[in-house]
Scaffold this active site. Structure first.
Site, PDB file in Angstrom:
ATOM      1  N   GLU A  79       0.851  -1.195   0.000  1.00 15.72           N
ATOM      2  CA  GLU A  79       0.000   0.000   0.000  1.00 15.72           C
ATOM      3  C   GLU A  79       0.885   1.244   0.000  1.00 15.72           C
ATOM      4  OE1 GLU A  79      -2.148   0.642   3.830  1.00 15.72           O
ATOM      5  OE2 GLU A  79      -1.375  -1.332   4.343  1.00 15.72           O
ATOM      6  N   CYS A 111      -3.374  -3.595   4.432  1.00 11.61           N
ATOM      7  CA  CYS A 111      -2.423  -4.582   4.969  1.00 11.61           C
ATOM      8  C   CYS A 111      -2.807  -6.017   4.631  1.00 11.61           C
ATOM      9  CB  CYS A 111      -2.326  -4.436   6.492  1.00 11.61           C
ATOM     10  SG  CYS A 111      -1.991  -2.760   7.005  1.00 11.61           S
ATOM     11  N   HIS A 233      -2.008 -10.175  12.298  1.00 14.27           N
ATOM     12  CA  HIS A 233      -1.438  -8.952  11.723  1.00 14.27           C
ATOM     13  C   HIS A 233      -1.121  -8.023  12.896  1.00 14.27           C
ATOM     14  CE1 HIS A 233      -0.878  -5.195   9.731  1.00 14.27           C
ATOM     15  NE2 HIS A 233      -2.025  -4.679  10.158  1.00 14.27           N
TER      16      HIS A 233
HETATM   17  N1  CAA Z   1       1.781   3.363  30.818  1.00 12.23           N
HETATM   18  C1  CAA Z   1       1.209   2.242  30.270  1.00 12.23           C
HETATM   19  N2  CAA Z   1       0.191   2.307  29.366  1.00 12.23           N
HETATM   20  C2  CAA Z   1      -0.239   3.526  28.987  1.00 12.23           C
HETATM   21  C3  CAA Z   1       0.312   4.708  29.511  1.00 12.23           C
HETATM   22  C4  CAA Z   1       1.365   4.589  30.460  1.00 12.23           C
HETATM   23  N3  CAA Z   1       1.956   5.662  30.994  1.00 12.23           N
HETATM   24  N4  CAA Z   1      -0.329   5.762  28.953  1.00 12.23           N
HETATM   25  C5  CAA Z   1      -1.268   5.253  28.101  1.00 12.23           C
HETATM   26  N5  CAA Z   1      -1.209   3.892  28.112  1.00 12.23           N
HETATM   27  C6  CAA Z   1      -2.002   2.951  27.334  1.00 12.23           C
HETATM   28  C7  CAA Z   1      -3.470   3.308  27.226  1.00 12.23           C
HETATM   29  O1  CAA Z   1      -4.195   2.902  28.364  1.00 12.23           O
HETATM   30  C8  CAA Z   1      -3.849   2.547  25.968  1.00 12.23           C
HETATM   31  O2  CAA Z   1      -4.023   1.193  26.273  1.00 12.23           O
HETATM   32  P1  CAA Z   1      -5.325   0.383  25.739  1.00 12.23           P
HETATM   33  O3  CAA Z   1      -5.364   0.569  24.248  1.00 12.23           O
HETATM   34  O4  CAA Z   1      -5.076  -1.022  26.140  1.00 12.23           O
HETATM   35  O5  CAA Z   1      -6.500   1.006  26.387  1.00 12.23           O
HETATM   36  C9  CAA Z   1      -2.584   2.624  25.105  1.00 12.23           C
HETATM   37  O6  CAA Z   1      -1.528   2.986  25.998  1.00 12.23           O
HETATM   38  C10 CAA Z   1      -2.661   3.662  23.992  1.00 12.23           C
HETATM   39  O7  CAA Z   1      -3.028   4.867  24.555  1.00 12.23           O
HETATM   40  P2  CAA Z   1      -4.052   5.823  23.794  1.00 12.23           P
HETATM   41  O8  CAA Z   1      -5.261   5.041  23.401  1.00 12.23           O
HETATM   42  O9  CAA Z   1      -4.246   7.033  24.615  1.00 12.23           O
HETATM   43  O10 CAA Z   1      -3.172   6.144  22.498  1.00 12.23           O
HETATM   44  P3  CAA Z   1      -3.446   7.096  21.306  1.00 12.23           P
HETATM   45  O11 CAA Z   1      -4.698   7.869  21.441  1.00 12.23           O
HETATM   46  O12 CAA Z   1      -2.193   7.880  21.149  1.00 12.23           O
HETATM   47  O13 CAA Z   1      -3.660   6.110  20.038  1.00 12.23           O
HETATM   48  C11 CAA Z   1      -3.498   4.299  18.530  1.00 12.23           C
HETATM   49  C12 CAA Z   1      -3.200   4.792  19.943  1.00 12.23           C
HETATM   50  C13 CAA Z   1      -5.002   4.381  18.246  1.00 12.23           C
HETATM   51  C14 CAA Z   1      -3.070   2.828  18.368  1.00 12.23           C
HETATM   52  C15 CAA Z   1      -2.708   5.160  17.510  1.00 12.23           C
HETATM   53  O14 CAA Z   1      -1.339   4.902  17.679  1.00 12.23           O
HETATM   54  C16 CAA Z   1      -3.062   4.917  16.067  1.00 12.23           C
HETATM   55  O15 CAA Z   1      -3.979   5.548  15.531  1.00 12.23           O
HETATM   56  N6  CAA Z   1      -2.331   4.011  15.350  1.00 12.23           N
HETATM   57  C17 CAA Z   1      -2.552   3.721  13.950  1.00 12.23           C
HETATM   58  C18 CAA Z   1      -3.820   2.923  13.689  1.00 12.23           C
HETATM   59  C19 CAA Z   1      -3.664   1.435  13.879  1.00 12.23           C
HETATM   60  O16 CAA Z   1      -2.576   0.895  13.881  1.00 12.23           O
HETATM   61  N7  CAA Z   1      -4.795   0.714  14.009  1.00 12.23           N
HETATM   62  C20 CAA Z   1      -4.774  -0.721  14.166  1.00 12.23           C
HETATM   63  C21 CAA Z   1      -5.920  -1.391  13.474  1.00 12.23           C
HETATM   64  S1  CAA Z   1      -5.905  -0.950  11.745  1.00 12.23           S
HETATM   65  C22 CAA Z   1      -4.771  -2.003  11.038  1.00 12.23           C
HETATM   66  O17 CAA Z   1      -4.369  -2.961  11.634  1.00 12.23           O
HETATM   67  C23 CAA Z   1      -4.267  -1.716   9.672  1.00 12.23           C
HETATM   68  C24 CAA Z   1      -2.937  -1.079   9.820  1.00 12.23           C
HETATM   69  O18 CAA Z   1      -1.908  -1.771   9.837  1.00 12.23           O
HETATM   70  C25 CAA Z   1      -2.902   0.357   9.989  1.00 12.23           C
END
Ligand code: CAA
Length: 386
Positions: A79, A111, A233
């Site tokens: 992609e 993916c 994945h």
């Molecule tokens: N210590 C330990 N854990 C902590 C922490 C700390 N100090 N602070 C936060 N966390 C945890 C949170 O509790 C959360 O855990 P859970 O998900 O288990 O609840 C985790 O860290 C992430 O925190 P946030 O949700 O606040 O993080 P974020 O808002 O910055 O976003 C994300 C995280 C959504 C994964 C973001 O990185 C993102 O958008 N990533 C890209 C999208 C993606 O990969 N999606 C996956 C499915 S799509 C797919 O698979 C296709 C592909 O390849 C893209």
């Protein structure tokens, strides 16, 4: 006749960042990245590397004078395409020096397309068992500096030979595909970085896994107990954990414990490289094969997910002697060097991207086997590294 993955090899860049350093720069807690998201390091991509150079590097690791002669087709699943018309497989075929009587094509569905490529390859091999198909899943995961997705970037390519009487994994006939028109992650033609609804995408991923695995069980009568492990994945390692836990719930029986252990084995390389998009499931499979207690005859389940969205659950039986048909990934990762966050940001912004001007890159710092030397008259110039 058994058909499946005969050999596998992985290539990534030779530099990485420590995500604890990135967390500090972005004002986040390091534990959020290493525990909450589950990533420790991330591949850094210089402008001299892209899916063509990484894909060719991965493929070269598994080719030899004997197996190269049987390749009938190259399918590149990506992609992160570098042209809207011409297939990256043609550039890769040229870099590898394959003969001209080889079919070359590129495939896309986020993916997921690496899995589609393997399934299509199985069909070609079933028609002509003497042929081998070279499938390359190559991507550069770019969300942008200072975005929530930044910690889930990564890059690399997995090359696989699909053939009859395979040495690594014999793919079983039943596969469950599931697709829906969903906007969880996409990249418009005018964008070099992905657009994503991150939280939504994780929920859709889990839903697609449960849908496909449940249907697989209905079709085959098999249970979780029939599997040595499930490979997911892995856009980031926590994603696999979320999906597995959605299936296991409160279970602590030996099967549930085995699944959790094998997931940890699957996550080992992803933690050090990041998201490969199309290649992530297959880097995870290699990681499980090299770090889990996998034996010949074990049945593995594979869950493939591509945003947009398409999911597939399928299975394979591990073959005797599989370990000698994979490259030593940890050795390659240990040989990389760490770069600073400043250097990562400089390289991130130096990518060719949508730039149409002529360019000539400085190749001095690039030690990888193939390089993108620049662009002239709107044409990318690839070469073997001198
Ligand atoms: N210590 C330990 N854990 C902590 C922490 C700390 N100090 N602070 C936060 N966390 C945890 C949170 O509790 C959360 O855990 P859970 O998900 O288990 O609840 C985790 O860290 C992430 O925190 P946030 O949700 O606040 O993080 P974020 O808002 O910055 O976003 C994300 C995280 C959504 C994964 C973001 O990185 C993102 O958008 N990533 C890209 C999208 C993606 O990969 N999606 C996956 C499915 S799509 C797919 O698979 C296709 C592909 O390849 C893209």
């Amino acid at each position: 006749m058994k058909i499946g993955i005969d050999e596998m090899a992985f290539a990534t860049t030779d530099q990485y960042i420590d995500l604890r350093e990135l967390a500090k720069r972005r004002g986040d807690e390091p534990d959020k990245y290493t525990i909450g998201i589950g990533q420790d390091q991330q591949a850094v991509v210089p402008p001299t590397q892209d899916i063509v150079t990484l894909g060719a590097a991965a493929a070269e690791k598994l080719l030899n004078p004997t197996n190269i002669k049987n390749i009938s087709t190259i399918i590149v699943a990506t992609e992160s395409g570098i042209d809207n018309s011409k297939a990256s497989a043609i550039y890769i075929k040229h870099l590898l020096g394959l003969n001209d009587f080889v079919r070359t094509v590129e495939l896309k569905e986020a993916c997921y397309s690496g899995t589609a490529a393997i399934q299509f390859a199985r069909g070609l091999v079933a028609l002509n068992p003497q042929e081998t198909v070279l499938v390359i899943a190559a991507d550069i995961a770019r969300y942008g500096l200072n975005t929530p997705g930044e910690v889930t970037q990564g890059a690399g390519a997995v090359a696989m030979l699909i053939g009859a009487n395979p040495h690594v994994l014999a793919i079983e006939p039943t596969a469950v595909s599931y697709s829906k028109d969903i906007m969880d992650f996409w990249r418009p033609l005018y964008a070099t970085e992905a657009m994503v609804d991150g939280k939504y995408s994780t929920n859709v991923y889990i839903d697609f896994f449960l849908q496909t695995f449940t249907r697989y069980q209905q079709l085959t009568g098999r249970k979780l107990e029939d599997f040595a492990g499930l490979a997911f994945h892995l856009p980031f390692t926590k994603m696999g954990k979320k999906a597995l836990e959605a299936l296991l719930g409160q279970r602590t029986d030996p099967t549930a414990q085995r699944m959790r252990k094998q997931l940890t084995a699957e996550q080992a390389y992803c933690r050090q490289v990041g998201n490969l998009y199309t290649g992530s499931l297959y880097l995870g499979l290699m990681s499980m094969l090299q770090n889990g207690r996998i034996q010949a005859g074990d049945r593995l389940g594979l869950f493939s997910y591509g945003s947009g969205a398409e999911g597939e659950f399928y299975t394979g039986i591990v073959q005797a002697g599989f370990a000698t048909y994979l490259n030593d990934i940890q050795a390659d990762l240990d040989a990389r060097h760490q770069v600073s966050i400043d250097e990562y940001e400089r390289l991130f912004n130096a990518q060719l991207g949508m730039n149409s001007a002529d360019q000539q890159f400085d190749l001095a710092g690039d030690q990888l086997p193939f390089v993108l030397a620049g662009q002239r008259d709107h044409q990318r110039i690839y070469q073997r590294n001198q």
